[in-house]
Design an enzyme around this catalytic site. Structure first.
Site, PDB file in Angstrom:
ATOM      1  N   ASN A 196      -7.274  -8.958   2.042  1.00 47.08           N
ATOM      2  CA  ASN A 196      -6.168  -8.036   1.882  1.00 47.08           C
ATOM      3  C   ASN A 196      -6.476  -6.639   2.394  1.00 47.08           C
ATOM      4  O   ASN A 196      -5.790  -5.677   2.044  1.00 47.08           O
ATOM      5  CB  ASN A 196      -5.749  -7.961   0.412  1.00 47.08           C
ATOM      6  N   LEU A 221       4.311  -8.250   5.162  1.00 48.92           N
ATOM      7  CA  LEU A 221       3.942  -9.645   5.356  1.00 48.92           C
ATOM      8  C   LEU A 221       4.908 -10.623   4.708  1.00 48.92           C
ATOM      9  O   LEU A 221       4.749 -11.823   4.816  1.00 48.92           O
ATOM     10  CB  LEU A 221       2.520  -9.879   4.832  1.00 48.92           C
ATOM     11  N   VAL A 225      -5.559  -0.770   3.040  1.00 48.57           N
ATOM     12  CA  VAL A 225      -5.413  -1.735   1.962  1.00 48.57           C
ATOM     13  C   VAL A 225      -3.984  -2.236   1.950  1.00 48.57           C
ATOM     14  O   VAL A 225      -3.045  -1.471   2.092  1.00 48.57           O
ATOM     15  CB  VAL A 225      -5.728  -1.073   0.610  1.00 48.57           C
ATOM     16  N   CYS A 226      -3.825  -3.555   1.807  1.00 47.13           N
ATOM     17  CA  CYS A 226      -2.494  -4.136   1.812  1.00 47.13           C
ATOM     18  C   CYS A 226      -2.261  -4.821   0.478  1.00 47.13           C
ATOM     19  O   CYS A 226      -2.584  -5.981   0.311  1.00 47.13           O
ATOM     20  CB  CYS A 226      -2.377  -5.136   2.961  1.00 47.13           C
ATOM     21  N   ILE A 227      -1.743  -4.052  -0.505  1.00 43.34           N
ATOM     22  CA  ILE A 227      -1.338  -4.700  -1.753  1.00 43.34           C
ATOM     23  C   ILE A 227       0.063  -4.246  -2.086  1.00 43.34           C
ATOM     24  O   ILE A 227       0.502  -3.163  -1.696  1.00 43.34           O
ATOM     25  CB  ILE A 227      -2.293  -4.416  -2.931  1.00 43.34           C
TER      26      ILE A 227
END
Lengths: 663, 167
Positions: free
Chosen positions: B81, B101, B88-90
């Site tokens: 992630n 996404l 950071v991809c949260i």
């Protein structure tokens, strides 16, 4: 200062972590790799100790007052000392190189001038000599460029001091665009191409760079808690200088265009006009920020002022670009170089416009839909607005989900999203929209369950309304068997609404929607509780103006009427729904009555029969009272204003009422 | 009185420094600018990132807390992630309506209720339990799923690197 002690604490916490981690790691490694090499752990220990020492040293050395240094430490937290020194060396080298270039150009130009003067001995001939020879002109141009750059650096020092990394980045980005666009502009004005032209463009670019910088600087005010007097002095003087310069160049361009006809000056005129609007915007921002910073308590209207300022400036910019485009297309050709900035200006204008609209809508919703939180409400929670993390004293609003926020915080959030920040309840959908103004405190307590109950029943009912016997599943929460009186209706506010009947139709002074009764506050037990608004009985006593106001040629009156009609429709739907429920209930009770005891029968049967009667009584009442309004509204002119959907609904209501009368 | 974003950031900074949660250090890089933060995250115990201290940068928008900040690790990271450049991809860092996404429900998106502390705690739990469905780093996601041993090896290397330990 508080901040300093905080940053000190931050560092200490970090050191503690490193320390503890070091130990933990050591133990781990010791266990895992005990048989293997001892070299790694010791090596690591040395490394960690070195780093710790280094950090401690720095902490001591900085003493908390050298924040730039601090910045470096943390940034390069992964890198060793060698990297740091490398960077320093690189910086030194680039500085040396720049100095070399400056010195070189200075030497070259003095030698060129000196040579010319040596050959011709006199001022005028030597000037001619220099201008005639291409290499010497080249040297002079380079010298001019160097001087411009130096001047820029000097002005930067005076007005900005040290530039921040973000500012430099912006500057470089925008410079590239500006240079590309300038090159495009050159293609349009091939005939005009001359040294003067290039010089003017350089000046334009130069001034543009300062406009960008001052814009960034003023935006930075919002980010920093520390604004010095030097900052204020620099920004105001720079804004003044830029404004005067822009104005001067606009005038120059204007007169040049007047006397010599359309030329490249047109472009400059527009460019400076755009820059002037930028100065205006930055000035407004600066003034607002300064006022805000010097206030004791938070200034809630700042955002609104900023929004409107942006809207106005955006509008001016769009108009300017349109004019420029039109003139350029008429006089020359499509100015490709202006397309990008024009597009950007339009986009930002559109954004400002939608922001303003959203903000207005949010304010209206806040004012009309949600009650103010009472002192009691505030006392029940921890009293901190979760949006701004500050205490709520006044100006708090309560959402249908019982969460409480500052009205201003909520407003800015509702501009983005119409959900409760805490529980994500869709606040616009939750209340069956026509719920009126902040209700009387008694009603506020009953509100949440009512609103949750409200949205679910109408949709199926709307579809079923025309049919005489709708096939419908029983709705347990709506009428619990044997508890016919336990309806989720806000009983307490009925008398108040009945009392307010006469006032209701006249929209209040703010142009807010008139207070409409919640659709489901109509209990079947009280006929005539919510009649549609009626005009006063003695029409003769009214003045012409009053009559006209009542007749309602104005838009809001029409809107109010349409809303009234919608409410009536909802009420009728609700009545039908309830009738169905009674039917089902009665049927069930009859079915059950064989088995049930006497007591259940008496409580179960009496209530539905009684209320059923009342509901029947009430229906003609509703149709009778609503029909005048119906006729009044159905003038052809007004009908065209209604949407198709509304007309359909109205027809459905009418059909329903006809059906009711036949029955 | 300063702007509301600034006041909120100062309040959060104070809160974080006076009561630092386990495994998190965070604060402005430079206290003249409260909108760029640095933070140190300790790899959660019992995972392959255990013991690491990972530096990251938080960049706040001027309309914080209405819009989420951006977070980027400034050290090397290898995680499903986290993009290879450290971003950071949260879901907690995405404003509703923007879903890079396409895997996130709006219930776990940004809202003003979130805070720096919550972000960093979610990042720690993300380190512990990667979400391999919405992979920002496809290689890492694949390796996490198919070749856990290799993933652990790389993670250990990164942990050591973050502590500046020779491999």
């Amino acid at each position: 200062m508080e901040l300093k002690s905080l940053s000190e604490r931050k560092r200490r916490t970090f050191l503690r972590y490193l320390d503890r981690l070091g130990k933990a790691k050591d133990e781990d490694d010791g266990e895992a790799e005990s048989g293997e090499t001892k070299r790694k752990p010791t090596n690591w220990m040395e490394e960690a100790e070195k780093r710790l020492e280094l950090l401690k040293l720095r902490v001591e050395k900085d003493g908390g007052d050298d924040d730039d240094k601090d910045d470096d430490d943390w940034d390069d937290f992964g890198s060793s000392d060698e990297d740091l020194s490398d960077i320093e060396i690189n910086e030194k080298q680039s500085k040396m190189r720049i100095e070399l270039v400056i010195l070189g150009s200075l030497v070259l130009s003095t030698s060129v001038v000196g040579n010319a003067y040596y050959q011709k001995k006199q001022f005028y001939p030597s000037v001619v000599h220099i201008t005639k020879s291409n290499p010497s002109m080249m040297v002079m141009y380079i010298q001019a460029l160097v001087i411009v750059v130096l001047l820029g650096k000097l002005m930067k020092k005076i007005f900005f001091g040290q530039l921040r990394a973000a500012e430099v980045e912006h500057l470089i980005d925008r410079s590239w665009y500006a240079i590309t666009e300038t090159c495009l502009a050159f293609t349009v004005f091939r005939e005009d191409f001359s040294t003067k032209f290039v010089a003017l463009f350089t000046v334009l670019l130069f001034l543009k760079a300062f406009h960008w910088l001052v814009e960034d600087r003023v935006d930075y005010m919002e980010r920093s808690p520390i604004i010095s007097w030097l900052f204020h002095f620099r920004v105001t003087s720079l804004l003044l200088v830029l404004g005067v310069l822009d104005w001067h160049f606009i005038q120059v361009a204007y007169y040049a265009t007047l006397t010599q006809g359309a030329s490249v000056q047109l472009v400059f005129g527009f460019e400076y006009a755009i820059l002037l609007t930028m100065v205006a915007m930055v000035t407004v921002k600066y003034a607002l920020h300064t006022y805000d910073i010097n206030r004791e308590n938070p200034w809630e209207d700042k955002a609104v002022f900023l929004l409107y300022a942006e809207l106005a400036i955006g509008f001016i910019k769009v108009i300017l670009y349109m004019m420029f485009m039109l003139i350029m297309i008429r006089v020359y050709t499509l100015p490709l170089f202006a397309v990008r900035p024009m597009y950007l200006a339009m986009r930002s204008f559109k954004k400002a416009l939608s922001d303003v609209i959203l903000s207005r809508r949010a304010i209206r919703n806040l004012n009309t839909l949600y009650p103010d939180a009472t002192a009691e409400d505030l006392a029940n929670t921890d009293n901190v607005c979760i949006i701004c993390r500050e205490e709520m004293v006044t100006g708090a609003k309560k959402l249908p989900c019982n969460h409480i926020f500052h009205a201003t915080c909520l407003r800015s959030w509702f501009q983005r999203q119409q959900t409760c920040p805490t529980c994500r309840l869709e606040v616009l959908r939750a209340p069956g929209n026509p719920i009126g103004n902040p209700a009387p405190p008694a009603a506020a307590n009953v509100r949440p369950p009512q609103q949750q109950a409200a949205p679910s029943p109408p949709p199926p009912q709307a579809a079923n309304a025309p049919q005489a016997v709708p096939v419908q599943p029983p709705l347990p929460p709506f009428i619990p068997p044997h508890h016919p009186f336990n309806f989720p209706f806000p009983m307490p506010n009925i008398p108040q609404q009945a009392g307010a009947n006469d006032v209701r139709y006249v929209p209040d002074a703010n142009g807010q929607r008139p207070v409409m009764p919640p659709p489901f506050s109509l209990p079947p037990f009280m006929p005539f509780v919510v009649p549609p608004p009626r005009p006063p009985a003695n029409l003769g006593a009214l003045s012409d103006a009053e009559l006209r106001a009542m007749e309602g040629q104005e838009r809001r009156h029409l809107e109010a009427r349409i809303r009234v009609l919608r409410d009536i429709q909802t009420l009728l739907d609700a009545a039908v729904l309830q009738m169905n429920q009674y039917g089902i209930l009665v049927a069930r009770l009859e079915h059950e009555s064989n088995n049930n005891t006497e007591t259940v029968r008496s409580t179960g049967e009496e209530a539905p029969v009684a209320s059923g009667q009342q509901a029947e009584e009430q229906q003609p009442g509703v149709s009778a009272t609503s029909s005048p309004v119906e006729n009044e509204v159905l003038t052809p002119e007004e009908e065209t204003n209604l949407s198709d959907q509304e007309r359909l609904r109205r027809r459905r209501v009418q059909r329903f009422m006809n059906g009711g009368e036949q029955n | 009185m300063a702007g509301s974003a600034l006041r909120r950031l100062m309040a959060e900074y104070k809160q974080l420094t006076l009561n630092p949660p386990e495994g998190i250090v965070a604060g402005p890089i430079n206290e003249e600018n409260f909108f760029d933060w640095e933070c140190l995250i300790v790899g959660p115990d019992g995972t392959c990132f255990e013991g690491g201290v990972f530096p990251a940068k938080l960049t706040f928008p001027t309309d914080y807390p209405l819009s989420p900040p951006k977070m980027q690790f400034t050290c090397e990271m290898f995680h499903p992630n986290i993009y290879s450049d450290g971003r950071v991809c949260i879901s907690i860092l995405h404003a509703p309506g923007d879903d890079p996404l396409g895997y996130e429900s709006s219930a776990e998106r940004w809202s003003p209720v979130q805070s720096v502390e919550k972000i960093l705690l979610s990042v720690i739990s993300m380190l512990a339990e990667p979400n391999d469905e919405s992979g920002a780093n496809i290689d890492a996601a694949k390796m996490w799923r198919d070749n856990r041993a290799e993933f652990d090896r790389i993670a250990t290397r990164i942990v050591r690197k973050s502590l500046n330990i020779p491999l």
